[in-house]
Design an enzyme around this catalytic site. Structure first.
Site, PDB file in Angstrom:
ATOM      1  N   LEU A 123       1.251   1.999  -9.113  1.00  0.00           N
ATOM      2  CA  LEU A 123       2.530   2.385  -8.492  1.00  0.00           C
ATOM      3  C   LEU A 123       2.435   2.230  -6.984  1.00  0.00           C
ATOM      4  O   LEU A 123       3.421   1.975  -6.300  1.00  0.00           O
ATOM      5  CB  LEU A 123       2.835   3.855  -8.795  1.00  0.00           C
ATOM      6  CG  LEU A 123       3.320   4.224 -10.186  1.00  0.00           C
ATOM      7  CD1 LEU A 123       3.297   5.731 -10.375  1.00  0.00           C
ATOM      8  CD2 LEU A 123       4.719   3.676 -10.421  1.00  0.00           C
ATOM      9  N   GLY A 124       1.257   2.433  -6.465  1.00  0.00           N
ATOM     10  CA  GLY A 124       1.065   2.343  -5.021  1.00  0.00           C
ATOM     11  C   GLY A 124      -0.331   2.777  -4.657  1.00  0.00           C
ATOM     12  O   GLY A 124      -1.133   3.150  -5.517  1.00  0.00           O
ATOM     13  N   GLN A 125      -0.582   2.701  -3.372  1.00  0.00           N
ATOM     14  CA  GLN A 125      -1.913   3.035  -2.883  1.00  0.00           C
ATOM     15  C   GLN A 125      -1.788   4.133  -1.846  1.00  0.00           C
ATOM     16  O   GLN A 125      -1.076   3.982  -0.855  1.00  0.00           O
ATOM     17  CB  GLN A 125      -2.527   1.768  -2.252  1.00  0.00           C
ATOM     18  CG  GLN A 125      -3.906   1.946  -1.659  1.00  0.00           C
ATOM     19  CD  GLN A 125      -5.007   1.951  -2.728  1.00  0.00           C
ATOM     20  OE1 GLN A 125      -4.873   1.286  -3.761  1.00  0.00           O
ATOM     21  NE2 GLN A 125      -6.072   2.701  -2.486  1.00  0.00           N
ATOM     22  N   SER A 127      -3.798   7.200   0.668  1.00  0.00           N
ATOM     23  CA  SER A 127      -4.963   7.150   1.553  1.00  0.00           C
ATOM     24  C   SER A 127      -6.242   7.564   0.836  1.00  0.00           C
ATOM     25  O   SER A 127      -7.330   7.306   1.314  1.00  0.00           O
ATOM     26  CB  SER A 127      -4.732   8.026   2.774  1.00  0.00           C
ATOM     27  OG  SER A 127      -4.331   9.302   2.364  1.00  0.00           O
ATOM     28  N   PHE A 128      -6.130   8.222  -0.310  1.00  0.00           N
ATOM     29  CA  PHE A 128      -7.382   8.569  -0.989  1.00  0.00           C
ATOM     30  C   PHE A 128      -7.518   7.927  -2.358  1.00  0.00           C
ATOM     31  O   PHE A 128      -8.303   8.348  -3.194  1.00  0.00           O
ATOM     32  CB  PHE A 128      -7.604  10.088  -1.052  1.00  0.00           C
ATOM     33  CG  PHE A 128      -6.542  10.853  -1.769  1.00  0.00           C
ATOM     34  CD1 PHE A 128      -6.651  11.083  -3.124  1.00  0.00           C
ATOM     35  CD2 PHE A 128      -5.458  11.351  -1.082  1.00  0.00           C
ATOM     36  CE1 PHE A 128      -5.678  11.785  -3.795  1.00  0.00           C
ATOM     37  CE2 PHE A 128      -4.482  12.064  -1.747  1.00  0.00           C
ATOM     38  CZ  PHE A 128      -4.586  12.278  -3.098  1.00  0.00           C
ATOM     39  N   GLY A 129      -6.767   6.865  -2.595  1.00  0.00           N
ATOM     40  CA  GLY A 129      -6.935   6.121  -3.835  1.00  0.00           C
ATOM     41  C   GLY A 129      -5.616   5.624  -4.406  1.00  0.00           C
ATOM     42  O   GLY A 129      -4.543   5.978  -3.926  1.00  0.00           O
ATOM     43  N   PRO A 130      -5.726   4.769  -5.457  1.00  0.00           N
ATOM     44  CA  PRO A 130      -4.516   4.222  -6.079  1.00  0.00           C
ATOM     45  C   PRO A 130      -3.806   5.234  -6.984  1.00  0.00           C
ATOM     46  O   PRO A 130      -4.416   6.200  -7.445  1.00  0.00           O
ATOM     47  CB  PRO A 130      -5.059   3.053  -6.906  1.00  0.00           C
ATOM     48  CG  PRO A 130      -6.487   3.378  -7.153  1.00  0.00           C
ATOM     49  CD  PRO A 130      -6.959   4.268  -6.057  1.00  0.00           C
ATOM     50  N   VAL A 131      -2.518   4.968  -7.214  1.00  0.00           N
ATOM     51  CA  VAL A 131      -1.722   5.817  -8.115  1.00  0.00           C
ATOM     52  C   VAL A 131      -1.202   4.929  -9.242  1.00  0.00           C
ATOM     53  O   VAL A 131      -0.667   3.841  -8.979  1.00  0.00           O
ATOM     54  CB  VAL A 131      -0.524   6.456  -7.364  1.00  0.00           C
ATOM     55  CG1 VAL A 131       0.257   7.378  -8.276  1.00  0.00           C
ATOM     56  CG2 VAL A 131      -0.999   7.221  -6.127  1.00  0.00           C
ATOM     57  N   ASP A 245       1.245  17.494   5.878  1.00  0.00           N
ATOM     58  CA  ASP A 245       1.484  16.046   5.895  1.00  0.00           C
ATOM     59  C   ASP A 245       2.874  15.723   5.353  1.00  0.00           C
ATOM     60  O   ASP A 245       3.040  14.846   4.517  1.00  0.00           O
ATOM     61  CB  ASP A 245       0.401  15.337   5.085  1.00  0.00           C
ATOM     62  CG  ASP A 245       0.332  13.842   5.399  1.00  0.00           C
ATOM     63  OD1 ASP A 245       0.799  13.440   6.482  1.00  0.00           O
ATOM     64  OD2 ASP A 245      -0.181  13.077   4.568  1.00  0.00           O
TER      65      ASP A 245
HETATM   66  N1  LIG Z   1       4.438  11.420  -9.028  1.00  0.00           N
HETATM   67  C1  LIG Z   1       4.711  10.167  -8.699  1.00  0.00           C
HETATM   68  N2  LIG Z   1       5.644   9.464  -9.379  1.00  0.00           N
HETATM   69  C2  LIG Z   1       5.935   8.188  -9.026  1.00  0.00           C
HETATM   70  N3  LIG Z   1       5.349   7.529  -8.001  1.00  0.00           N
HETATM   71  C3  LIG Z   1       4.411   8.171  -7.293  1.00  0.00           C
HETATM   72  C4  LIG Z   1       4.029   9.508  -7.605  1.00  0.00           C
HETATM   73  N4  LIG Z   1       3.071   9.899  -6.718  1.00  0.00           N
HETATM   74  C5  LIG Z   1       2.868   8.856  -5.897  1.00  0.00           C
HETATM   75  N5  LIG Z   1       3.655   7.819  -6.229  1.00  0.00           N
HETATM   76  C6  LIG Z   1       3.715   6.525  -5.540  1.00  0.00           C
HETATM   77  O1  LIG Z   1       2.391   6.080  -5.311  1.00  0.00           O
HETATM   78  C7  LIG Z   1       2.236   5.587  -3.986  1.00  0.00           C
HETATM   79  C8  LIG Z   1       1.051   6.224  -3.306  1.00  0.00           C
HETATM   80  O2  LIG Z   1       1.263   7.624  -3.229  1.00  0.00           O
HETATM   81  P1  LIG Z   1       0.274   8.604  -2.474  1.00  0.00           P
HETATM   82  O3  LIG Z   1       0.906   9.949  -2.487  1.00  0.00           O
HETATM   83  O4  LIG Z   1      -1.093   8.496  -3.025  1.00  0.00           O
HETATM   84  O5  LIG Z   1       0.181   8.027  -1.024  1.00  0.00           O
HETATM   85  P2  LIG Z   1       1.168   8.164   0.193  1.00  0.00           P
HETATM   86  O6  LIG Z   1       1.787   9.527   0.178  1.00  0.00           O
HETATM   87  O7  LIG Z   1       2.111   6.999   0.172  1.00  0.00           O
HETATM   88  O8  LIG Z   1       0.193   8.019   1.417  1.00  0.00           O
HETATM   89  P3  LIG Z   1      -0.906   9.067   1.904  1.00  0.00           P
HETATM   90  O9  LIG Z   1      -1.958   9.115   0.877  1.00  0.00           O
HETATM   91  O10 LIG Z   1      -1.352   8.496   3.192  1.00  0.00           O
HETATM   92  O11 LIG Z   1      -0.224  10.387   2.061  1.00  0.00           O
HETATM   93  C9  LIG Z   1       3.559   5.824  -3.279  1.00  0.00           C
HETATM   94  O12 LIG Z   1       4.208   4.576  -3.174  1.00  0.00           O
HETATM   95  C10 LIG Z   1       4.353   6.720  -4.165  1.00  0.00           C
HETATM   96  O13 LIG Z   1       5.690   6.320  -4.174  1.00  0.00           O
END
Ligand SMILES: Nc1ncnc2c1ncn2[C@@H]1O[C@H](COP(=O)(O)OP(=O)(O)OP(=O)(O)O)[C@@H](O)[C@H]1O
Length: 446
Positions: A123-125, A127-131, A245
């Site tokens: 779904l995305g990346q 700062s502490f890993g992929p989602v 944050d």
């Molecule tokens: N519960 C969720 N449902 C759908 N998409 C999600 C969910 N959590 C995270 N994502 C998607 O995954 C990506 C990475 O999310 P993540 O929260 O790990 O990082 P971030 O908030 O973008 O950055 P950082 O880690 O620097 O705060 C984002 O594009 C976010 O839209």
């Protein structure tokens, strides 16, 4: 005639029989009592939160299905609720599940591997890993956040964090619904938010412009939803939780465009500025007082929330000099009109826009104690919304008058002025950033 010795025998027999009866009675009473207290203990083990939170006004029960979740996650507006967790994974799997002290189900690595099609559904990346998007066997959706294996956090710290996160539940928070600690693998499983992040909705993702335009009333509702989420963290949770944050990337939207705050309660090691400044948080959203004093307070969260509201109004990214635009706009009484998101033209009520900008400006006040509390912000936004529902049809006419304020020649003049300012401000920000990096001894550029 019964003689004396017969009487003694009869007496002893009756006594023995009575004693036996009493012993039996006592045995059954003790058995019954033990059974009851065991039941009570089981019930308590499920309900006692070790991190106390305010009593639930309405329980939110998470279900595997995002759509059914939202049914319980809508009004009434203020309900903050510790959740009773139900293991929502496929029933065949629940037999293997362990439930942590906080009631959060623990999953095996292989289950998550299967649900994410061997970790291919990114779904995305963060700062502490992929989602990854995880599709459960029963069709329920979740987002699995994989922690980088080089994290310095130990197993126990991770479990503690899960327990703490598991105590925080509100319909405007992206709730934790499971976790996995299996050998070196660590993952947090969150409810799935099908409309992604506010950042992507406002600015598009991966360089691609978004096709979806957020309507004004949606933006107002999003601001209110975020406010409720923060209100729960600041004033509902005991002890209060500072997010540290808050940013549009951490605001996620469900299928009906209701907003929830994500990434709350994470340990400080996970929240760091990508600019490598040594500060926790994200460049553009950080309270200037925190930057200068290194002290993070509830009012620092309020500052970041103010920045998010200004993003909702202007669709200017904080890392694209948003605050410089805001400072310029504040030089004239209705300066905000000039930097309202063009996509709102003809659709927004300018009075409401100005009111929302007013509260946002108070949130980003340079003196923390002059910033409102989150409760005040919620009340303010609620009033704007109530005015809208009282205004009824009148609002529609007013929204077209906004088109009148910002249309045709006026609009293009303003836009070209802003573009000129953008260039000047970009140069200015470049100089500022270099200064900032020199101070912090880093070489990262914007
Ligand atoms: N519960 C969720 N449902 C759908 N998409 C999600 C969910 N959590 C995270 N994502 C998607 O995954 C990506 C990475 O999310 P993540 O929260 O790990 O990082 P971030 O908030 O973008 O950055 P950082 O880690 O620097 O705060 C984002 O594009 C976010 O839209």
């Amino acid at each position: 005639m019964v003689n004396r010795s017969d009487l003694v025998v009869i007496g002893i027999s009756v006594g023995l029989a009575l004693g036996l009866l009493l012993a039996l009675l006592l045995f059954f009473v003790i058995k019954w009592y033990n059974g009851r207290s065991h039941l009570r203990r089981c019930a308590n083990e499920q309900n006692i939160p070790t991190l106390p939170v305010h009593k639930a006004k309405r329980a939110v029960v998470l279900t595997p299905d995002d759509s059914s979740n939202t049914a319980s996650s809508q009004p009434p507006e203020n309900a903050a609720s510790p959740t009773q967790h139900q293991p929502w994974w496929n029933n065949n799997h629940t037999k293997d599940l362990t439930v942590s002290a906080s009631g959060i189900p623990k999953y095996h690595y292989k289950d998550i591997q299967k649900a994410t099609q061997n970790f291919t559904t990114i779904l995305g990346q963060g700062s502490f890993g992929p989602v990854y998007k995880a599709v459960m066997p029963n069709g329920g959706l979740a987002a699995a956040k994989v922690h980088a294996s080089n994290s310095s956090q130990g197993d126990r710290e991770f479990q503690t964090e899960v327990s703490l996160l598991g105590r925080l539940h509100h319909r405007n928070l992206v709730n934790l619904v499971g976790y996995c600690v299996d050998k070196s693998h660590r993952m947090l499983i969150y409810e799935f938010m099908s409309n992604g992040s506010l950042e992507n909705l406002l600015y598009g993702s991966g360089g691609e412009e978004t096709t979806q335009v957020l309507r004004w009333e949606e933006r107002l509702q999003i601001a209110l939803d975020i406010s409720h989420g923060i209100e729960y963290l600041h004033e509902g949770a005991v002890p209060p939780v500072i997010h540290r944050d808050l940013k549009s990337a951490n605001i996620l939207l469900d299928h009906s465009m209701r907003a929830k705050v994500a990434d709350f309660g994470l340990s400080k090691e996970m929240v760091f500025d990508r600019m490598n400044s040594g500060l926790k948080g994200t460049h553009g959203y950080m309270d200037p007082t925190y930057i200068s004093t290194n002290k993070y307070t509830l009012k620092s969260d309020i500052y970041s929330f103010g920045v998010i509201i200004l993003e909702l109004i202007t669709a200017i990214h904080p890392q694209q000099n948003l605050m410089e635009y805001i400072n310029l706009a504040s030089m004239s009484p209705d300066g905000i009109d000039e930097i309202v998101d063009q996509k709102l033209e003809g659709n927004a009520n300018i009075e409401e826009v100005r009111l929302l900008a007013k509260i946002a400006n108070r949130c980003v006040h340079k003196t923390p104690r002059k910033r409102p509390s989150i409760g005040e912000v919620t009340q303010f936004i609620l009033k704007i919304k109530q005015g809208r529902s009282r205004g009824g049809r009148r609002q529609d006419t007013m929204s077209s008058s906004f088109g009148g304020v910002m249309d045709g020649e006026d609009m293009s003049r303003v836009i070209s002025r802003i573009k000129d300012q953008h260039v000047e401000l970009g140069l200015l920000a470049g100089v500022k950033e270099e200064d900032h990096q020199e101070r912090n001894g880093t070489t990262t550029t914007l």
